[in-house]
Design an enzyme around this catalytic site. Structure first.
Site, short mmCIF file in Angstrom:
data_model
loop_
_atom_site.label_atom_id
_atom_site.label_comp_id
_atom_site.label_asym_id
_atom_site.label_seq_id
_atom_site.Cartn_x
_atom_site.Cartn_y
_atom_site.Cartn_z
N LYS A 158 -41.81 -53.33 27.16
CA LYS A 158 -41.15 -52.69 26.11
C LYS A 158 -39.94 -51.62 26.62
CE LYS A 158 -45.27 -50.89 25.01
NZ LYS A 158 -46.43 -50.19 24.67
N THR A 206 -42.74 -40.84 16.28
CA THR A 206 -43.03 -42.00 17.19
C THR A 206 -44.22 -41.88 17.96
OG1 THR A 206 -41.76 -40.74 18.76
CG2 THR A 206 -40.46 -42.49 17.50
N GLY A 217 -47.79 -42.71 18.70
CA GLY A 217 -48.63 -44.17 18.61
C GLY A 217 -47.85 -45.24 18.25
N THR A 218 -46.74 -45.35 18.79
CA THR A 218 -45.87 -46.30 18.52
C THR A 218 -46.29 -47.44 19.55
OG1 THR A 218 -43.96 -45.00 18.39
CG2 THR A 218 -43.65 -47.28 18.76
N GLY A 219 -47.10 -47.27 20.63
CA GLY A 219 -47.50 -48.28 21.63
C GLY A 219 -48.76 -48.90 21.12
N CYS A 220 -49.61 -47.78 20.53
CA CYS A 220 -50.83 -48.28 19.84
C CYS A 220 -50.55 -49.34 18.70
CB CYS A 220 -51.50 -47.17 19.53
SG CYS A 220 -51.76 -45.69 20.79
#
Lengths: 545, 545
Positions: A180, A251, A253-256
């Site tokens: 990412k 943003t 919790g974007t990865g979750c």
């Protein structure tokens, strides 16, 4: 998009709801899937930071995974924050036990070890265990820049670095790596340079239009700065996903969210690049459409992909939710229509004959419109059953016209007089309104207009019948000059048509759920027809006055 | 229905996802709200039972509540399983600290102490604390039969018992009591008896139709057995909510779902009886529409109230998601249309003049249809801006006709010859298809048909222009007999109209999100128009052959 799947998330709990299993479960729900969860650690957390952490004992983490997998067929699994070495080992143990004999569903591992702010979230020993024992089981890992740097012990600063890092991370055993690039600013020129050097690399994403879409590309703004993610599959292909970089504080919790939506796509058998394309788009729109919650880095809007239904679903106990809503929404107008003074007097037998005669003469003209508009409905229909249903209604109206003529004759009105009667303004208004709705809209909208009449007279018929049946009722049949009219509209033939009409609009509304805008249009048509019906009764009463 | 609200659930975690905070959070999401959570205990659980419980330390439970309430504006709170005395005290302490100075939002307490199967879920001391310290803070408590029996130390077997029990439970301080009757079988006769004895009691619910809805009541099945819930408000009113009893094993988490949906309604300022009506309906439909998950008592379908959007939301980086989808869905047909051999030869200047002449003569006839159908669009429009936009397009077409005549003159075709040219079958097919779509459907469907032509020629114009600009391009302008045509369609005026068209359908699709059925209709119209456009080019080429 595929059907509902069941997905397991193994991650931490975020009390504030923006990240962890809460973000995962909301993503699953927003995309139409069923979520289960095994919690590795609880956090007391909000948009400004983490105020406390409570680790879950490894044996209890393992027990949660067993409880889910022993009972429920799971179509994808994702892991998030694993907390520590013991819990990482517990996850590996539990998964290996369950999938020793049959294949594991797609496993997405978000190797959460460094937060967006750069803080370490996982002890170095735990990272080693994750790499050595969990990565070989995974379908896809989704490190960010910092995590990839930690895993490879080198810095990553350019799109070229990302491509080689994504490739090198395959050595640890995952079948694919999505590196990412949220923390690396890239431009279209950077991407072009990489693709010129390695033409086998595909580019996908927002602002990246396919062939024959020049009209879109030229009219869409060309973003200066991009976010670039690099997908490298063990089977060979490398794909770069690009989208405009946006400034947003929503943003958390974007990865979750990304890994959760990846698990959803993979659960529905998407290819890896389809999965990444849909998941990055879902996550990106979640950031763009978020509204501020909390004082710090707020959550994404996970619900942008779904919308509330306007009309409740039909159930055996509630077969007419749409009609009920229509009537409730125009309750006052509907009541003025179906419980009109004209109807009461008619039921009592006290209605002035002149009123009734005026009414049935005008009704004769109205029925001509009503038949013609069904002809228009047939013309607008796109299948033989729909054409047949509209046509059958015309035949029913022609049959009704015969009874109508006989009724008129009873009241001394000849066929000739019927034809010669001048059309009242109320009749013209209603008849031409039906025609106008027919010209303007689709068949569903036209049905709304046509059924307000059918169903309203059905309601009037049933009220007259129920009152007539009561000892103290307001309706008398014996000696009532309008008995025949009452019996026609309360009788089985007319009431059968009412039921067919009800089923038709309910089936239509269920098969083609409307947006709020369209539903409001339907309600407006329904309400206007009820007003025109009321005016039609008013007209009858006025004549006697 | 109101806007998005934020809700806090304080309850246990259910790894299987059917109950606890997982059911609560899914309910909040399904109803469009944002959920936060404080976990009292973790369970390792599935549809067959509870395999393990891990209590969360009271100070950490308290910390979770503080983290949420310190940062996030919460519009309703619900409590579920509180686990033990210490955690019950912790919840009371945390809530009192936060709401010492300003009013607490609606608090729904599901006094989870006895499970559906009758098992005790809360120690007796904890129950005492809940009654004494938590109930006085609550807006609504939602005991089931067993819980109410435990709270009142008496058995509850009839609807009469329920009414008096609900009333008596007000003594503990809640502002309202909803006594759930899932474990008591009642009939319509039972309800009638209660209401005859106490006429001030209202009845609401499925199969309970309002005034002037006899057509629905007579056509809906009268259920033999009912589930009855009794709402008793401290301010006076008593309401009975009835619905058909259904046989289902998908009932795990029913109580959680009900109290969660109650919190949603109260967060949106519903009255107590509105809240109960919507929440019981939501929960009931969740049971009715559930599909089996797991081997035991499976979860409800929480997602019945929402539906996936067919078309992604517009964002600054992706302003034309609908058009992109349309083109992607008919990619092959679209390509045959906009990258047609006719266009390539025209760009190279190698197209036979006879082909071009045939094409522009037929295009003259086609443009007559195209103008007339915009007249139909104006006739079908319901606002002055829409009427104006359709009319302006007619004026643009009339202007285009003048350029067209000049172009024809260049190729030796007089006005007289244009008019005398027989209409080709391809022209009739396309022109009359547009007219048919206009008769059949609504304005959005008609726009789909009209824009396939506008946007396709825009795409052709841009391709020709970009090729002409490349040194090695396939298009030459210098000396090209069709240069004027190329410059017209790639020029700013035509391309401006393309952009207006794009914005129009994107705005339309966003304002009135379509169902899958309707979206498929639009795609079919688009695809058919692309096919007819291809046939139009084919016709031109054939003439030269």
């Amino acid at each position: 998009m595929g059907g509902q799947r069941t997905i397991l998330t193994i991650a931490g709990s975020d009390s504030g709801g923006g990240a962890g299993i809460q973000a995962d479960l909301r993503t699953f729900a927003a995309l139409g899937h069923y979520g289960t969860s095994a919690i590795t650690a609880l956090t007391a957390q909000n948009t400004t930071g983490v105020q406390g952490v409570h680790g879950v004992p490894p044996e209890f983490l393992e027990q949660q995974i067993h409880s889910v997998l022993d009972d429920i067929d799971v179509h994808a699994i994702k892991t998030g924050m694993l907390f520590d070495s013991e819990n990482t080992r517990a996850v590996v143990r539990a998964l290996k036990r369950h999938y020793s004999e049959h294949a594991m569903p797609p496993l997405v591992c978000d190797p959460v070890c460094v937060s967006t702010s750069g803080a370490s979230l996982l002890a170095p020993e735990a990272l080693k265990i994750m790499v050595k024992e969990l990565f070989p089981l995974t379908t896809l890992i989704t490190p960010n820049k910092f995590e990839a740097e930690l895993l490879l012990s080198r810095t990553i600063g350019s799109v070229e670095d990302m491509v080689s890092a994504a490739h090198d991370l395959l050595r640890d055993g995952p079948r694919a790596v999505l590196l990412k690039g949220g923390h690396i600013t890239a431009t279209l020129a950077d991407v072009d340079r990489v693709v010129r050097a390695r033409p086998e690399i595909c580019i996908m994403g927002e602002g990246m239009y396919g062939d024959n879409m020049r009209i879109l590309a030229i009219n869409a703004p060309q973003p200066e700065n991009l976010v670039v993610d690099v997908l490298c599959e063990a089977s060979g292909p490398i794909t770069i996903f690009a989208r405009p970089r946006i400034d947003s504080s929503s943003t958390h919790g974007t990865g979750c969210t990304l890994s959760a939506s990846l698990a959803c796509a993979l659960a529905n058998s998407a290819t890896m690049s389809e999965a990444v394309l849909s998941a990055t788009a879902y996550t990106h729109v979640g950031i763009v459409t978020a509204s501020q919650i909390g004082a710090g880095h707020g959550p994404l809007n996970h619900l942008h992909s779904a919308t509330q239904l306007c009309i409740p679903r039909r159930t055996p106990g509630n077969p007419y939710p749409f009609t009920q809503l229509l009537i409730n929404r125009s309750a006052a107008t509907w009541k003025e229509y179906v419980a009109h003074e004209f109807v009461r007097r008619l039921g009592q037998g006290t209605l002035a004959p002149a009123s009734f005669v005026h009414f049935i003469k005008q009704d004769y003209h109205y029925l001509k419109y009503y038949a013609r508009v069904h002809g228009l409905l047939a013309a607008k229909s796109s299948s033989f059953p729909l054409i047949e249903s509209a046509t059958q209604t015309i035949l029913n109206i022609l049959h009704e016209i015969n009874t109508h003529r006989a009724l008129c004759a009873e009241f001394g009105v000849s066929q000739d007089e019927l034809e010669r009667t001048e059309e009242a303004i109320e009749t013209t208004a209603y008849g031409c309104y039906l025609m106008d709705v027919g010209v303007q809209g689709d068949t569903t909208k036209l049905l709304m207009a046509l059924l307000a009449c059918l169903l309203g007279y059905g309601e009037v018929g049933l009220w007259l019948k129920s009152e007539a049946a009561r000892a103290d009722g307001a309706v008398v049949l014996e000696g009532n000059p309008y008995r025949r009219w009452i019996e026609d509209y309360s009788g089985p033939q007319y009431q059968g048509a009412v039921r067919v009409g009800l089923d038709l609009i309910e089936a239509r509304a269920a098969a083609d759920p409307s947006s709020p805008a369209r539903f409001n249009e339907w309600c407006a048509v329904w309400d206007q027809c009820a007003r025109l019906e009321k005016a039609f009764w008013d007209m009858g009463l006025k004549v006697a006055g």
